[in-house]
Every structure is written in structure tokens, then in C-alpha cells.
Design a protein around this motif. Structure first.
Motif, PDB file in Angstrom:
ATOM      1  N   SER A 164      11.130  27.222  51.854  1.00  0.00           N
ATOM      2  CA  SER A 164       9.948  26.836  51.707  1.00  0.00           C
ATOM      3  C   SER A 164       9.776  25.196  51.862  1.00  0.00           C
ATOM      4  O   SER A 164      10.820  24.393  51.544  1.00  0.00           O
ATOM      5  CB  SER A 164       8.959  27.438  50.552  1.00  0.00           C
ATOM      6  N   PRO A 165       8.703  24.599  52.053  1.00  0.00           N
ATOM      7  CA  PRO A 165       8.457  23.325  52.165  1.00  0.00           C
ATOM      8  C   PRO A 165       8.536  22.905  50.802  1.00  0.00           C
ATOM      9  O   PRO A 165       9.289  21.491  50.659  1.00  0.00           O
ATOM     10  CB  PRO A 165       7.200  23.089  52.732  1.00  0.00           C
ATOM     11  N   GLU A 166       8.281  23.413  49.797  1.00  0.00           N
ATOM     12  CA  GLU A 166       8.548  23.043  48.616  1.00  0.00           C
ATOM     13  C   GLU A 166       9.856  22.675  48.056  1.00  0.00           C
ATOM     14  O   GLU A 166      10.510  21.840  47.442  1.00  0.00           O
ATOM     15  CB  GLU A 166       7.775  23.956  47.397  1.00  0.00           C
ATOM     16  N   ALA A 167      10.752  23.689  48.508  1.00  0.00           N
ATOM     17  CA  ALA A 167      12.198  23.540  48.232  1.00  0.00           C
ATOM     18  C   ALA A 167      12.860  22.311  49.179  1.00  0.00           C
ATOM     19  O   ALA A 167      14.081  22.209  49.012  1.00  0.00           O
ATOM     20  CB  ALA A 167      12.829  24.867  48.449  1.00  0.00           C
ATOM     21  N   ARG A 199       2.067  16.431  57.716  1.00  0.00           N
ATOM     22  CA  ARG A 199       1.110  15.771  58.338  1.00  0.00           C
ATOM     23  C   ARG A 199       0.998  16.527  59.774  1.00  0.00           C
ATOM     24  O   ARG A 199      -0.256  16.645  59.886  1.00  0.00           O
ATOM     25  CB  ARG A 199       1.342  14.263  58.528  1.00  0.00           C
ATOM     26  N   ILE A 200       2.095  16.594  60.341  1.00  0.00           N
ATOM     27  CA  ILE A 200       1.981  17.168  61.800  1.00  0.00           C
ATOM     28  C   ILE A 200       1.432  18.751  61.658  1.00  0.00           C
ATOM     29  O   ILE A 200       0.431  19.143  62.183  1.00  0.00           O
ATOM     30  CB  ILE A 200       3.223  17.539  62.509  1.00  0.00           C
ATOM     31  N   ALA A 201       1.913  19.383  60.582  1.00  0.00           N
ATOM     32  CA  ALA A 201       1.357  20.772  60.458  1.00  0.00           C
ATOM     33  C   ALA A 201      -0.022  20.766  59.963  1.00  0.00           C
ATOM     34  O   ALA A 201      -0.899  21.956  60.300  1.00  0.00           O
ATOM     35  CB  ALA A 201       2.185  21.341  59.329  1.00  0.00           C
ATOM     36  N   ALA A 202      -0.394  19.818  59.287  1.00  0.00           N
ATOM     37  CA  ALA A 202      -1.957  19.776  58.869  1.00  0.00           C
ATOM     38  C   ALA A 202      -2.918  19.658  59.893  1.00  0.00           C
ATOM     39  O   ALA A 202      -4.015  19.861  60.060  1.00  0.00           O
ATOM     40  CB  ALA A 202      -2.242  18.704  57.741  1.00  0.00           C
ATOM     41  N   GLY A 203      -2.324  18.827  61.135  1.00  0.00           N
ATOM     42  CA  GLY A 203      -3.228  18.621  62.409  1.00  0.00           C
ATOM     43  C   GLY A 203      -3.542  17.499  62.410  1.00  0.00           C
ATOM     44  O   GLY A 203      -4.547  17.074  62.764  1.00  0.00           O
ATOM     45  N   ARG A 227      18.866  21.248  63.017  1.00  0.00           N
ATOM     46  CA  ARG A 227      18.434  21.521  61.792  1.00  0.00           C
ATOM     47  C   ARG A 227      17.092  20.516  61.447  1.00  0.00           C
ATOM     48  O   ARG A 227      15.940  21.314  60.782  1.00  0.00           O
ATOM     49  CB  ARG A 227      19.296  20.653  60.778  1.00  0.00           C
ATOM     50  N   MET A 228      16.971  19.502  62.389  1.00  0.00           N
ATOM     51  CA  MET A 228      15.724  18.952  62.449  1.00  0.00           C
ATOM     52  C   MET A 228      14.614  19.720  62.898  1.00  0.00           C
ATOM     53  O   MET A 228      13.444  19.748  62.337  1.00  0.00           O
ATOM     54  CB  MET A 228      16.025  17.843  63.303  1.00  0.00           C
ATOM     55  N   GLU A 229      14.849  20.333  64.063  1.00  0.00           N
ATOM     56  CA  GLU A 229      13.921  21.271  64.650  1.00  0.00           C
ATOM     57  C   GLU A 229      13.651  22.455  63.759  1.00  0.00           C
ATOM     58  O   GLU A 229      12.418  22.937  63.543  1.00  0.00           O
ATOM     59  CB  GLU A 229      14.331  21.852  65.885  1.00  0.00           C
ATOM     60  N   THR A 230      14.650  23.062  63.068  1.00  0.00           N
ATOM     61  CA  THR A 230      14.540  24.200  62.077  1.00  0.00           C
ATOM     62  C   THR A 230      13.652  23.761  61.024  1.00  0.00           C
ATOM     63  O   THR A 230      12.798  24.523  60.518  1.00  0.00           O
ATOM     64  CB  THR A 230      15.842  24.818  61.538  1.00  0.00           C
ATOM     65  N   MET A 231      13.815  22.624  60.341  1.00  0.00           N
ATOM     66  CA  MET A 231      13.238  21.872  59.289  1.00  0.00           C
ATOM     67  C   MET A 231      11.521  21.794  59.563  1.00  0.00           C
ATOM     68  O   MET A 231      10.825  22.111  58.782  1.00  0.00           O
ATOM     69  CB  MET A 231      13.619  20.791  58.570  1.00  0.00           C
ATOM     70  N   ALA A 232      11.433  21.439  60.901  1.00  0.00           N
ATOM     71  CA  ALA A 232       9.919  21.195  61.329  1.00  0.00           C
ATOM     72  C   ALA A 232       9.283  22.508  61.247  1.00  0.00           C
ATOM     73  O   ALA A 232       8.164  22.672  60.745  1.00  0.00           O
ATOM     74  CB  ALA A 232      10.132  20.861  62.548  1.00  0.00           C
ATOM     75  N   HIS A 233       9.941  23.783  61.624  1.00  0.00           N
ATOM     76  CA  HIS A 233       9.392  25.100  61.436  1.00  0.00           C
ATOM     77  C   HIS A 233       9.119  25.535  60.266  1.00  0.00           C
ATOM     78  O   HIS A 233       8.271  26.121  59.675  1.00  0.00           O
ATOM     79  CB  HIS A 233      10.419  26.060  62.255  1.00  0.00           C
ATOM     80  N   VAL A 234      10.176  24.912  59.125  1.00  0.00           N
ATOM     81  CA  VAL A 234      10.001  25.222  57.898  1.00  0.00           C
ATOM     82  C   VAL A 234       8.576  24.998  57.401  1.00  0.00           C
ATOM     83  O   VAL A 234       7.872  25.433  56.521  1.00  0.00           O
ATOM     84  CB  VAL A 234      10.972  24.638  56.884  1.00  0.00           C
ATOM     85  N   PHE A 235       8.115  23.672  57.830  1.00  0.00           N
ATOM     86  CA  PHE A 235       7.148  22.992  57.448  1.00  0.00           C
ATOM     87  C   PHE A 235       5.655  23.428  58.104  1.00  0.00           C
ATOM     88  O   PHE A 235       4.737  23.179  57.990  1.00  0.00           O
ATOM     89  CB  PHE A 235       7.087  21.400  57.289  1.00  0.00           C
ATOM     90  N   GLY A 236       6.157  24.178  59.416  1.00  0.00           N
ATOM     91  CA  GLY A 236       4.989  24.746  60.070  1.00  0.00           C
ATOM     92  C   GLY A 236       4.636  23.613  61.176  1.00  0.00           C
ATOM     93  O   GLY A 236       3.432  23.802  61.833  1.00  0.00           O
ATOM     94  N   ALA A 237       5.357  22.615  61.378  1.00  0.00           N
ATOM     95  CA  ALA A 237       5.119  21.499  62.174  1.00  0.00           C
ATOM     96  C   ALA A 237       5.427  21.732  63.931  1.00  0.00           C
ATOM     97  O   ALA A 237       6.827  22.158  63.802  1.00  0.00           O
ATOM     98  CB  ALA A 237       5.672  20.253  61.798  1.00  0.00           C
ATOM     99  N   GLU A 238       4.884  21.788  64.693  1.00  0.00           N
ATOM    100  CA  GLU A 238       5.266  21.979  66.185  1.00  0.00           C
ATOM    101  C   GLU A 238       5.394  20.596  66.536  1.00  0.00           C
ATOM    102  O   GLU A 238       4.422  19.568  66.611  1.00  0.00           O
ATOM    103  CB  GLU A 238       3.847  22.483  66.836  1.00  0.00           C
ATOM    104  N   LEU A 239       6.663  20.157  67.320  1.00  0.00           N
ATOM    105  CA  LEU A 239       6.912  19.063  67.578  1.00  0.00           C
ATOM    106  C   LEU A 239       6.737  19.096  69.245  1.00  0.00           C
ATOM    107  O   LEU A 239       7.505  19.339  69.900  1.00  0.00           O
ATOM    108  CB  LEU A 239       8.669  18.708  67.435  1.00  0.00           C
TER     109      LEU A 239
END
Length: 113
Positions: free
Chosen positions: A94-97, A109-113, A51-63
Motif C-alpha cells: 500500500s502507499p502507506e507502507a 500528487r499525480i494520483a490526486a490529479g 520498480r519505479m513504474e510498479t511503485m507508481a501503480h501502488v500509489f495509483g499514479a499514471e505516468l
């Protein structure tokens, strides 16, 4: 795939413990974690790590940075929003939800680079 996924995978607990014990101190320092903390984080249920990894993808964050993963795993391991997390990740979201997520700011922050 996160470091925790790699450590947990299909490995028995004893093998995980040996692998963590064999990690160089430099790697642990780079990840901003201790061997004891990494052992505790690796004991998180595989479903929670997924779930942690999936949530990262929801936000567009590459771990990709271990130190980010350690920070995220710390927050996830102490999270009290498991029900909301499962509910949101059960469908396209979505990230908002997902503002309830304790990692929402970090993922953004990670998704924004």
C-alpha cells in the motif's frame, strides 16, 4: 509504460544513444531534462525502472507527463532504499507502507490529479 522503458526496452546501448541524440530539443525542454541527463537516466538498470513504474501503480499514479517521469526518475536514480523497495514490491503493498519512497509525495500528487 514510462519513457525510460521505451528507451531502454530491448535496445542495445548504442541504439539508445542514437535515439536520445536524435530527440528534438523541444521534446527535451518539454520533459524538463537535458540530453546528458536523459542519457544518464536511460542507463538506470531495467529492474530499477520496472520498480519505479510498479511503485507508481501502488500509489495509483499514471505516468503520462514526461516532465513528471523525469522528476520521478531523478529521485529514483539517487534512491538509497533499494532493499526496502524490492521487499515491499515483492508482495501486495500500500502507499502507506511505501512512505520510504523518495517519490511518495510526487506519486500521491499525480494520483490526486
Amino acid at each position: 509504460m514510462s519513457i525510460l522503458s521505451v528507451l531502454i526496452g530491448e535496445r542495445p546501448a548504442a541504439r539508445r544513444a542514437r535515439e536520445i541524440a536524435s530527440l528534438p530539443e523541444g521534446d527535451l525542454a518539454a520533459w524538463n531534462t537535458s540530453r546528458a541527463e536523459l542519457t544518464a537516466l536511460a542507463a538506470m538498470p531495467a529492474e530499477q525502472i520496472a520498480r519505479m513504474e510498479t511503485m507508481a501503480h501502488v500509489f495509483g499514479a499514471e505516468l503520462q507527463r514526461p516532465e513528471d517521469e523525469a522528476e520521478i526518475a531523478r529521485a529514483c536514480s539517487g534512491c538509497t532504499e533499494h532493499r526496502a523497495c524490492r521487499r515491499e514490491l515483492a508482495h501486495e503493498t500500500s502507499p502507506e507502507a511505501c512512505g520510504f519512497c523518495p517519490n511518495a509525495e510526487t506519486f500521491s500528487r499525480i494520483a490526486a490529479g
